[in-house]
Structures are given as structure tokens and as C-alpha cells.
Design a protein around this motif. Structure first.
Motif, PDB file in Angstrom:
ATOM      1  N   CYS A  16       0.834  -1.206   0.000  1.00 52.91           N
ATOM      2  CA  CYS A  16       0.000   0.000   0.000  1.00 52.91           C
ATOM      3  C   CYS A  16       0.868   1.254   0.000  1.00 52.91           C
ATOM      4  CB  CYS A  16      -0.942   0.000   1.197  1.00 52.91           C
ATOM      5  SG  CYS A  16      -2.041  -1.424   1.178  1.00 52.91           S
ATOM      6  N   THR A  17       0.477   2.196  -0.827  1.00 55.37           N
ATOM      7  CA  THR A  17       1.324   3.374  -1.049  1.00 55.37           C
ATOM      8  C   THR A  17       1.561   4.178   0.226  1.00 55.37           C
ATOM      9  OG1 THR A  17      -0.652   4.543  -1.721  1.00 55.37           O
ATOM     10  CG2 THR A  17       0.735   3.705  -3.486  1.00 55.37           C
ATOM     11  N   TYR A  18       0.563   4.194   1.145  1.00 53.66           N
ATOM     12  CA  TYR A  18       0.714   4.988   2.374  1.00 53.66           C
ATOM     13  C   TYR A  18       1.408   4.210   3.484  1.00 53.66           C
ATOM     14  CZ  TYR A  18      -3.553   2.359   3.278  1.00 53.66           C
ATOM     15  OH  TYR A  18      -4.460   1.345   3.402  1.00 53.66           O
ATOM     16  N   CYS A  19       1.754   2.963   3.202  1.00 57.18           N
ATOM     17  CA  CYS A  19       2.311   2.103   4.252  1.00 57.18           C
ATOM     18  C   CYS A  19       3.766   1.736   3.995  1.00 57.18           C
ATOM     19  CB  CYS A  19       1.456   0.847   4.350  1.00 57.18           C
ATOM     20  SG  CYS A  19       1.973  -0.330   5.605  1.00 57.18           S
ATOM     21  N   MET A  20       4.109   1.504   2.741  1.00 57.16           N
ATOM     22  CA  MET A  20       5.501   1.126   2.445  1.00 57.16           C
ATOM     23  C   MET A  20       5.912   1.527   1.030  1.00 57.16           C
ATOM     24  SD  MET A  20       5.446  -2.972   1.904  1.00 57.16           S
ATOM     25  CE  MET A  20       4.652  -3.688   3.310  1.00 57.16           C
ATOM     26  N   PRO A  21       7.216   1.565   0.753  1.00 54.72           N
ATOM     27  CA  PRO A  21       7.647   1.937  -0.596  1.00 54.72           C
ATOM     28  C   PRO A  21       7.340   0.828  -1.611  1.00 54.72           C
ATOM     29  CG  PRO A  21       9.543   1.449   0.816  1.00 54.72           C
ATOM     30  CD  PRO A  21       8.337   1.327   1.670  1.00 54.72           C
ATOM     31  N   ALA A  22       7.377   1.192  -2.889  1.00 63.27           N
ATOM     32  CA  ALA A  22       7.007   0.246  -3.955  1.00 63.27           C
ATOM     33  C   ALA A  22       7.833  -1.037  -3.913  1.00 63.27           C
ATOM     34  CB  ALA A  22       7.167   0.926  -5.311  1.00 63.27           C
ATOM     35  N   GLU A  23       9.096  -0.914  -3.555  1.00 59.80           N
ATOM     36  CA  GLU A  23       9.969  -2.095  -3.575  1.00 59.80           C
ATOM     37  C   GLU A  23       9.790  -2.939  -2.310  1.00 59.80           C
ATOM     38  OE1 GLU A  23      10.783   1.047  -3.358  1.00 59.80           O
ATOM     39  OE2 GLU A  23      12.322   1.388  -1.858  1.00 59.80           O
ATOM     40  N   GLY A  24       8.892  -2.511  -1.410  1.00 62.13           N
ATOM     41  CA  GLY A  24       8.703  -3.223  -0.148  1.00 62.13           C
ATOM     42  C   GLY A  24       9.788  -2.837   0.838  1.00 62.13           C
ATOM     43  N   VAL A  25       9.847  -3.555   1.943  1.00 59.14           N
ATOM     44  CA  VAL A  25      10.880  -3.271   2.952  1.00 59.14           C
ATOM     45  C   VAL A  25      11.665  -4.559   3.194  1.00 59.14           C
ATOM     46  CG1 VAL A  25       9.722  -1.339   4.100  1.00 59.14           C
ATOM     47  CG2 VAL A  25       9.129  -3.658   4.751  1.00 59.14           C
ATOM     48  N   PRO A  26      12.929  -4.456   3.612  1.00 62.44           N
ATOM     49  CA  PRO A  26      13.707  -5.683   3.848  1.00 62.44           C
ATOM     50  C   PRO A  26      13.006  -6.546   4.895  1.00 62.44           C
ATOM     51  CG  PRO A  26      15.065  -3.705   4.113  1.00 62.44           C
ATOM     52  CD  PRO A  26      13.666  -3.234   3.947  1.00 62.44           C
ATOM     53  N   ILE A  72       6.750   9.011   2.772  1.00 68.99           N
ATOM     54  CA  ILE A  72       5.457   8.467   2.354  1.00 68.99           C
ATOM     55  C   ILE A  72       4.320   9.430   2.676  1.00 68.99           C
ATOM     56  CG2 ILE A  72       3.804   6.617   2.840  1.00 68.99           C
ATOM     57  CD1 ILE A  72       6.082   4.693   3.025  1.00 68.99           C
ATOM     58  N   TRP A  73       4.423  10.096   3.823  1.00 70.84           N
ATOM     59  CA  TRP A  73       3.335  10.978   4.234  1.00 70.84           C
ATOM     60  C   TRP A  73       3.319  12.245   3.404  1.00 70.84           C
ATOM     61  CZ3 TRP A  73       2.204  15.356   7.732  1.00 70.84           C
ATOM     62  CH2 TRP A  73       0.865  15.378   8.129  1.00 70.84           C
ATOM     63  N   ASP A  74       2.153  12.625   2.954  1.00 71.02           N
ATOM     64  CA  ASP A  74       2.019  13.815   2.139  1.00 71.02           C
ATOM     65  C   ASP A  74       0.989  14.710   2.839  1.00 71.02           C
ATOM     66  OD1 ASP A  74       1.362  15.685   0.298  1.00 71.02           O
ATOM     67  OD2 ASP A  74       0.783  14.284  -1.290  1.00 71.02           O
ATOM     68  N   LYS A  75       1.446  15.843   3.324  1.00 73.15           N
ATOM     69  CA  LYS A  75       0.573  16.708   4.123  1.00 73.15           C
ATOM     70  C   LYS A  75      -0.677  17.108   3.335  1.00 73.15           C
ATOM     71  CE  LYS A  75       1.234  20.247   7.615  1.00 73.15           C
ATOM     72  NZ  LYS A  75       0.167  21.197   7.489  1.00 73.15           N
ATOM     73  N   SER A  76      -0.509  17.324   2.038  1.00 75.35           N
ATOM     74  CA  SER A  76      -1.659  17.806   1.268  1.00 75.35           C
ATOM     75  C   SER A  76      -2.724  16.710   1.119  1.00 75.35           C
ATOM     76  CB  SER A  76      -1.207  18.289  -0.110  1.00 75.35           C
ATOM     77  OG  SER A  76      -0.700  17.189  -0.847  1.00 75.35           O
ATOM     78  N   ALA A  77      -2.344  15.459   1.336  1.00 75.22           N
ATOM     79  CA  ALA A  77      -3.304  14.358   1.212  1.00 75.22           C
ATOM     80  C   ALA A  77      -4.006  14.052   2.535  1.00 75.22           C
ATOM     81  CB  ALA A  77      -2.589  13.099   0.724  1.00 75.22           C
TER      82      ALA A  77
END
Ligand code: SAM
Ligand code: SF4
Length: 325
Positions: free
Chosen positions: A27-37, A198-203
Motif C-alpha cells: 500500500c502506497t501509504y504504508c511502504m515503498p514500492a519495492e517493499g521493505v527488507p 510516504i506521508w504527504d501533508k496535502s493528502a
């Protein structure tokens, strides 16, 4: 019975346990596209470790355990484990938070394990938007999972939606209708600033604005009795005209620190006393010693350091998938 009470007088009786840091979504608001280690199997708590941990926390007055992740249902053996835990600790409340993608497979067994409540995360009903926000998810599986949960007779199912401006803020009406038709309670969650990139204030949309956006024509009145979990962070509202109910979780704008009753355990067995505080107490080694007194002592020490409020701590850059929400 012993109780966990911190220096601000808060009774901590709710533990959220992340059983895995892995997830089948991104999910875009939870983790980056490549995932996390990801952690290796050896690094995460074994089910026997979690059972021991739950036993000790129960002795310290914890009455509710929520299993989360990553996606908890991607971990093999979770449902039989929950069944065993239910048998061993019949007095506790067991809850699960899931993206529902695998619920079609597990709903029946979860109902047999007598879980007390289920939180399902779903941000949109639009298949394309769903694919874009989850990056890897297919909405059909989630909808099938939700139907299966209802059919299996699982009670207290909530639908959690992170409201993101420009993405799903015009979909509240459809989500409310979907929740009503499926016997779910919809809760709208403020987008939380967990990770700077990941966090975008405008969103971000505040709870106050969310309340002003609620559809239905009639007035939305705050309810204090219905659906109000004594231990939950949501405020609930009822539409006087339609009778619809909705929850709003204002973790950012009107945080509930004063009444916080929760602690968190990461997949590798570290205790986090506040969602936003990166400071954790590693418990895995102590858990594996199976020494209840040593574990109790470590927990009490961590609890004594629980911050008064998340504003008092420096937010770290940990993805929500690693904390469990
Ligand atoms: N994978 C499971 C799921 O999605 O339900 C459980 C873990 S997930 C981290 C738990 C909850 O955290 C989900 O409801 C998700 O929407 C929420 N979440 C993740 N990142 C968030 C953020 N930045 N702000 C608000 N909620 C977030
Ligand atoms: Fe996975 Fe849940 Fe994070 Fe989405 S919100 S990436 S489903 S852990």
C-alpha cells in the motif's frame, strides 16, 4: 491481579502483536514500492514464544490481543495458533486486522477459533484504484474474503479506510453503502505521518473535515454507547435520518494519548510503548529464556518509559507494516 499502569496513571490492557513483517500488498501509504527488507524466519517470534508472551501479559492484566502485521494471514499456521491460544486463555479477547485478501481461505477456521472481532482494511471499491493503492492487490479476492467472513458468522467486523485527499475522499457514500449492505461498521482513519517519504501533508484530511464531509443529508450525532469500545480510539457517529453509523479515528489531529491503553510487539519481539516512538525494548531473548519473572520485569521497565503523548517523542521512520498499525 497485577496490572500494568504507567506513570501517567493509564492502565495498559491491550496488546497488538505483529506476527509478521511480510505482506502481499504494498500500500502506497504504508511502504515503498519495492517493499521493505524482510526479517528471516529465525528472527521473528515463534508461535510458542507468542503464546508464552500472551500468558505473561495476561497475568499482568492484559485482556485483549490484536494480531496484525504486515499481513497476518500470510504467516503459515496463524489460524491453528489462534485456536490454541483461545483454548489456553479462554478469558481473553482475540482480534485480527487483515487486508482480507486471504480471508476467503481462512474465514471458516477463524470463526471456529472464536475470534472476537475482525478489522478489515479497504480504501476503495474501485478495482483500478484498489490496484493502484495496494500496488499488488486484486479487489475481487478482498470482496470474496469479506463475503466469506460474513457467511462464516464472524461477529464485530469493522471496515477501516484511510482517507486520502484526491484518492478516496469522494467515495465515503459508496463505502458507507457497502458497509451497510454487508453488516460492517465503517471507520475512516486520518492518514498518519509515520514515514517522511510516504506521508504527504496535502493528502491528509483531519477528523473535523471528515465529519463535515459525511454524506446522508441528516445530522451526524456523536454516540457514546453504541459501538463504543472502551479501548478504541474511534469516535462514533449516527445519522439521525438514515440510522447509518460511522467511526472516525483522529490519531493525528485529536490523538487519544490521554486514554491510551495499548502496547505493541513487533514481529521480532520488541515492545513499543507508543506507536510513534521509535524507541523499543527487545524482548525476544528474554521470551526465549521462558523466565516469566525476567519478562515481567522487562515489560514493567518499558511501560514505565511510555511517553505521555506522541507529541513528546521524535517520530522515527518505520513503515506501518513493521509496526502493525
Ligand atoms: N495488513 C493488515 C491490514 O492492512 O489490515 C494489517 C497491518 S496494517 C499496517 C494495519 C492498518 O494500518 C491498516 O488498516 C492500514 O490501513 C493502516 N495504515 C498503514 N499505514 C497507515 C498510515 N500511514 N496512516 C494511517 N493508517 C495506516
Ligand atoms: Fe500490507 Fe496492511 Fe501495509 Fe497494506 S496496510 S501494505 S496490506 S501491511
Amino acid at each position: 491481579m497485577a496490572e500494568l499502569i504507567d506513570q501517567y496513571g493509564r492502565r495498559l490492557n491491550y496488546l497488538r502483536i505483529s506476527v509478521t513483517d511480510r505482506c502481499n500488498f504494498r500500500c502506497t501509504y504504508c511502504m515503498p514500492a519495492e517493499g521493505v527488507p524482510c526479517l528471516s524466519h529465525e528472527e521473528i517470534l515463534r508461535y510458542e514464544d507468542i503464546k508464552f508472551l500472551c500468558r505473561v501479559f495476561t497475568e499482568l492484566g492484559v485482556v485483549k490481543f490484536r494480531f496484525t502485521g504486515g499481513e497476518p494471514l500470510v504467516r503459515k499456521g496463524l489460524v491453528p495458533f489462534l485456536k490454541e491460544l483461545r483454548e489456553e486463555l479462554p478469558g481473553i479477547k482475540i482480534a485480527l486486522t487483515t487486508n482480507a485478501s486471504l480471508l476467503g481461505e481462512y474465514a471458516g477456521a477463524l470463526a471456529q477459533a472464536k475470534i472476537d472481532s475482525l478489522n478489515i482494511s479497504l480504501d476503495t471499491l474501485d478495482p483500478e484504484k484498489f490496484a493502484s493503492v495496494t500496488r499488488t492487490g486484486k479487489i475481487e479476492a478482498v470482496l470474496a474474503g469479506i463475503r466469506a467472513a460474513g457467511k462464516a458468522g464472524i461477529k464485530n467486523i469493522k471496515l477501516n479506510t484511510v482517507l486520502v485527499r484526491g484518492f478516496n475522499d469522494h467515495e465515503i457514500c459508496e463505502l458507507l453503502k457497502f458497509a451497510r449492505e454487508n453488516g460492517l461498521l465503517l471507520r475512516l482513519i486520518e492518514f498518519m505521518p509515520i514515514e517522511d517519504g510516504i506521508w504527504d501533508k496535502s493528502a491528509y484530511i483531519s477528523g473535523e473535515e471528515i465529519l463535515s464531509m459525511l454524506p446522508g443529508g441528516g445530522k451526524w450525532e456523536k454516540t457514546f454507547t453504541e459501538h463504543k469500545d472502551a479501548d478504541g480510539p474511534a469516535e462514533y457517529y449516527r445519522n439521525e435520518k438514515s440510522g447509518d453509523r460511522i467511526g472516525i479515528i483522529t490519531a493525528v489531529s485529536n490523538h487519544f494519548c490521554k486514554n491510551c491503553n495499548r502496547l505493541r510487539i513487533s514481529a521480532e519481539g520488541s515492545l513499543r510503548s507508543c506507536l510513534f516512538n521509535p524507541r523499543e525494548t527487545a524482548l525476544k531473548e528474554i521470551i526465549r529464556m521462558r523466565d516469566p519473572a525476567a519478562l515481567r520485569e522487562a515489560i514493567l521497565r518499558a511501560v514505565s518509559e511510555k511517553p505521555r503523548c506522541w507529541n513528546d517523542v521524535k517520530t522515527g521512520s518505520l513503515h506501518m507494516s513493521g509496526i502493525g498499525g
